[in-house]
Design a protein around this motif. Sequence first.
Motif, mmCIF file in Angstrom:
data_model
loop_
_atom_site.group_PDB
_atom_site.id
_atom_site.type_symbol
_atom_site.label_atom_id
_atom_site.label_comp_id
_atom_site.label_asym_id
_atom_site.label_seq_id
_atom_site.Cartn_x
_atom_site.Cartn_y
_atom_site.Cartn_z
ATOM 1 N N TYR A 72 0.826 -1.209 0.000
ATOM 2 C CA TYR A 72 0.000 0.000 0.000
ATOM 3 C C TYR A 72 0.862 1.261 0.000
ATOM 4 O O TYR A 72 1.690 1.470 0.880
ATOM 5 C CB TYR A 72 -0.926 0.007 1.223
ATOM 6 N N TRP A 168 -6.061 -3.435 -4.433
ATOM 7 C CA TRP A 168 -6.055 -2.313 -3.503
ATOM 8 C C TRP A 168 -7.044 -1.214 -3.884
ATOM 9 O O TRP A 168 -7.204 -0.887 -5.061
ATOM 10 C CB TRP A 168 -4.679 -1.662 -3.445
ATOM 11 N N ALA A 182 -9.383 -3.020 0.389
ATOM 12 C CA ALA A 182 -9.087 -3.732 -0.854
ATOM 13 C C ALA A 182 -10.283 -4.576 -1.267
ATOM 14 O O ALA A 182 -11.080 -5.012 -0.424
ATOM 15 C CB ALA A 182 -7.865 -4.631 -0.696
#
Length: 210
Positions: A72, A168, A182
């Motif tokens: 991320y 994501w 996600a």
Amino acid sequence: MTLFRSLYTYLVAAIVAVSPTSAMSGGEDDPLSQRAGYGMPGQAVDLGLSVLWSDHNVGATGPQDVGRFFGYGDITGTVTTCSYSDYVSQDVVGSDRDPAFVFWGGGWRMPTASEINELVERCEWKWVVKNGVPGYVVSGRNGSIFLPVTGQRSGKEWAYQQTRGYYWSGEISEANRDYAGALFFHKGGKMLKDYRKFYGFVIRPVKEEF
């Protein structure tokens, strides 16, 4: 002197092409938008939702290709540690931590959590196998996209590569900033779910207009 100036001009151009400022511009003419590993920008598909969805993932060569995995907020796709401190703790949609925005340009960005929920709740999902690749055909009012199973990366270990999809969003979890939202799916269902930031998932970009 002429040779020196030519060499100087070439070196300056090369430095500008790889500078962080250039990489974060998110513009269509940014040469880094064509960098190997991030893929060409996708075709925008109108599903009748609030945003248009790309027909393939970041780093993919087509709809059935999984593409590139990212922790991320890691635009390089190279950070594989399991330390939360190595990943950002804020929303990254449309920022210099959004690989779709940085490397595709043209208005592309990561989806928000609400946009993923919209995809889940307002489209028809059909499990199929295309040329040996399992996944979902997601159909809306005006078109459809294919989401292949991806598996996940945790550190340098891989799991569920033939059975599950993980995509994501660009938003951090409101409940715990060590997690981010996600899209998760398998043959039995799909949902928006929070996951640890250090997991390696893929990205399916969106944009707001053609």
